[in-house]
Design an enzyme around this catalytic site. Structure first.
Site, PDB file in Angstrom:
ATOM      1  N   CYS A 178       0.819  -1.209   0.000  1.00  0.00           N
ATOM      2  CA  CYS A 178       0.000   0.000   0.000  1.00  0.00           C
ATOM      3  C   CYS A 178       0.854   1.261   0.000  1.00  0.00           C
ATOM      4  O   CYS A 178       0.361   2.342  -0.250  1.00  0.00           O
ATOM      5  CB  CYS A 178      -0.900   0.043   1.225  1.00  0.00           C
ATOM      6  SG  CYS A 178      -2.142  -1.225   1.216  1.00  0.00           S
ATOM      7  N   CYS A 217      -3.116   8.972   6.105  1.00  0.00           N
ATOM      8  CA  CYS A 217      -2.029   8.746   7.063  1.00  0.00           C
ATOM      9  C   CYS A 217      -2.556   8.838   8.491  1.00  0.00           C
ATOM     10  O   CYS A 217      -2.122   8.088   9.369  1.00  0.00           O
ATOM     11  CB  CYS A 217      -0.911   9.772   6.868  1.00  0.00           C
ATOM     12  SG  CYS A 217      -0.103   9.639   5.271  1.00  0.00           S
TER      13      CYS A 217
END
Lengths: 402, 284
Positions: B35, B105
């Protein structure tokens, strides 16, 4: 950016993204904003002088790649040239519905091909191997009676790998199919002589060879028919209407001149700098690899992967040292997926996300390269210290390096 | 180039609490190398379920590293219960904000924390995903998508991709994301409507109501009136009747009925739709 960027302190190794306009190019352009402002199509002398300069620029660009001035069509850049080449050929030959290209093209070609697919065209996207090379047998086998055009890049912008476009164009000629090459990264970096080749159309861009942005050209071999994709006036024989971008055209002409002069430096000194940087980094840093076959490559490009670290983080650390480069990681691609080129080559994700592209130019010096060789390895080891995938035992890995 | 806050840049260059606690009481992992970002969080937790040490290791870009670093600072000293309340928005806010495209994030930080808490309770360190995988490219489930839509009040598929990565690969799941998004937005509007139906008086004490009305007057109403040389004072609140006096240039202004109406709209919007605004002079 709060800190001003002081150009002399910056080590710029991102020349495949764009280059600095050469001082002589800039100076050649300047009068065309003020004193020599005329429209080249005008009947009076204000236009006449300018028309002469545009003609000269055309000759200079032709000289760089062995083309006649009449075979050069000015465009706004590489992307427009790609669009005009492919769509212009299809439009002039509407009966044929098949296109051959590759998986690793620049978006200028790739997006055009995908759009055409949605409009009913069949597209063959040729695969590449681990080194980024095409399989010529697969290429030859992909031709069909209704193949309208082949579009294959000359040099890959991410890895610098060169495709054998000379041979591929000859085969297309045998099959009577027009052959286009996106040579945006090749023109100015490697010698090209179109007189000896069977390439029918070639795209180039000004800002990749120390010329200005917003100018490019499409070479169209005499006798090859294309339709315009913009409609308007008579300029560029009606193939690309619109008043000429004279300052940029003159700049591109000058840049072509300089590229021809610098060709030897690019292929000797710059190539040595690139090789030195590449060899030093790969031997100093464990778990790193060069992406793309080193055999047939542009002299200025090196794409290196550093396993278990992420590219954007590397670039920002480099930025702290005032070194500029690019990466193929997801975070830097503007999408969530990493480089389509490295993925097509089957590079593992652990390597793709940590890829850095160094692209040099004649502006780079030995000192700069030595500075990077000294400073860069600690960027990777610092980031690896905080990476959950990195194990200290990896660092003891001994590399057989030639 | 990303427009990172100084806080993000600082924590990227000088991350706090980097490392791995060897005899950790809880381990939480989120993300994967495919990812493009991954986080491993290790915690020491004492007998009172208080986090006494937190360390992280992150593979990822500047915002992933900064999000991980700030997360460790945010949870240190908190009990497990308190830490469990931290959302991805809290992480982003503590960084002074993240670019929209980098919000995933902060979500990764939240997920690693959740996984660590579950691990402390005896589950595996990598969160066992419940629900159906919607995005096959990045392995995102409908549970995660729904939760992030709710907690961040997302409105578009693009936002869902920015926050969870779902839909950012091949794009075949975008239709499914649209469906989930529509369902969540419908639910959200329904809840908002239901809330409106409840009479305000039942949820607020009279004192609370007066305080909020005063706050709205000070923040949204008075500055507007002052621009025209006017002013306002709150005289009284009786049930849903709000008595005010218009002063300065507003007093006796022929447009005062319009002004009262505008004040009423503001108070209905920010306090309760039940309120009626009257000129206080009539009462005193």
């Amino acid at each position: 950016m709060s800190r001003p960027i002081l150009e002399p302190c910056y080590i710029y190794l991102d020349n495949n993204a764009t280059t600095r306009v050469h001082k002589e190019v800039f100076e050649a352009m300047l009068p065309h904003f003020t004193r020599l402002f005329g429209n080249p199509s005008s009947m009076h002398l204000c236009g006449g002088v300018v028309a002469k300069q545009v003609r000269e620029a055309r000759e200079r660009i032709g000289a760089l790649m062995g083309a006649d001035p009449d075979e050069i069509i000015f465009t706004s850049g590489g992307t427009e040239s790609d669009n005009l080449a492919i769509r212009g050929i299809l439009e002039s030959n509407p009966a044929k519905k098949h296109i051959i290209t590759t998986r690793v093209e620049h978006p200028g070609v790739l997006s055009t091909a995908r759009w055409l697919e949605s409009r009913g065209y069949d597209v063959t996207f040729l695969d590449v191997d681990n080194g980024g090379n095409l399989n010529l047998e697969a290429y030859k086998a992909s031709f069909r009676p209704d193949t309208a055009v082949v579009s294959v890049m000359w040099a890959n912008n991410e890895t610098g790998v060169l495709f054998p476009v000379e041979e591929m164009a000859s085969y297309a000629r045998e099959r009577n199919v027009p052959f286009h090459t996106d040579a945006v990264q090749a023109v100015g970096k490697i010698p090209i002589n179109l007189k000896e080749l069977n390439i029918d159309l070639l795209s180039l861009s000004g800002h990749k060879l120390h010329g200005p942005k917003g100018i490019g050209a499409l070479y169209v071999r005499k006798g090859v028919r294309i339709s315009p994709i913009l409609l308007g006036g008579h300029q560029e024989h009606g193939k690309r209407p619109g008043t000429e971008n004279v300052p940029a055209i003159v700049g591109l002409g000058k840049a072509s001149d300089l590229a021809l002069k610098n060709m030897e430096d690019e292929n000797t000194r710059v190539k040595q700098l690139r090789d030195k940087l590449e060899n030093a980094l790969v031997s100093k840093i464990p778990r790193s690899q060069v992406n793309g076959s080193r055999r047939r490559r542009l002299p200025n490009t090196s794409n290196i992967s550093f396993e278990y670290v992420e590219g954007e983080a590397i670039l920002l650390m480099m930025n702290e040292l005032r070194i500029a480069a690019s990466s193929g990681s997801a975070c830097t691609s503007g999408s969530l997926e990493p480089s389509h080129v490295l993925r097509a080559m089957g590079i593992p994700f652990t390597m793709i996300h940590g890829s850095v592209r160094f692209s040099l130019s004649v502006d780079n010096t030995q000192q700069q390269i030595d500075f990077i060789i000294e400073k860069f390895p600690s960027i990777i080891s610092d980031l690896r210290k905080i990476s959950p995938f990195w194990k200290e035992s990896y660092g003891r890995h001994v590399k057989n390096f030639s | 180039m990303w427009d990172y806050t100084d806080k993000v840049k600082d924590l990227f260059l000088n991350p706090k609490n980097v490392g791995e606690i060897e005899d950790a009481d809880a381990v939480g992992e989120a993300g994967s190398i495919a990812c493009g970002d991954a986080l491993k969080l290790t915690l020491k937790i004492d007998g009172n379920e208080r986090i006494t040490d937190a360390k992280f290791k992150t593979f990822g870009c500047a915002s992933a590293i900064a999000s991980s670093s700030i997360l460790t600072e945010m949870i240190l000293g908190k009990t497990i219960k308190e830490a469990a309340k931290i959302t991805n928005r809290d992480i982003a806010e503590n960084l002074g904000g993240l670019p929209e495209e980098k919000m995933h994030c902060s979500v990764m930080g939240m997920e690693a924390l959740e996984a660590a808490i579950e691990n402390f309770r005896g589950k595996p360190a990598t969160k066992v995903e419940t629900g159906e995988i919607i995005c096959k490219c990045f392995g995102v489930t409908d549970t995660t998508i729904r939760r992030v839509i709710r907690e961040n009040r997302l409105r578009t598929v693009e936002q869902v991709t920015n926050y969870t990565k779902a839909g950012g690969g091949c794009g075949t799941c975008i239709e499914n994301i649209e469906k989930i998004l529509k369902g969540e937005i419908d639910k959200r509007t329904k809840t908002a409507r239901d809330k409106e139906k409840q009479p305000a008086g039942r949820r607020m004490t009279n004192l609370q109501k007066i305080n909020i009305i005063q706050e709205v007057i000070n923040r949204d109403i008075r500055p507007q009136l002052q621009k025209d040389g006017g002013n306002i004072e709150l005289v009284d609140v009786d049930g849903n009747h709000v008595y005010v006096n218009l002063t300065g240039m507003c007093a006796g202004c022929i447009a005062s009925t319009m002004t009262i109406k505008w004040i009423q709209e503001k108070l209905k919007e920010f306090v309760s739709p039940e309120l009626d605004v009257l000129e206080g002079g009539d009462m005193i």
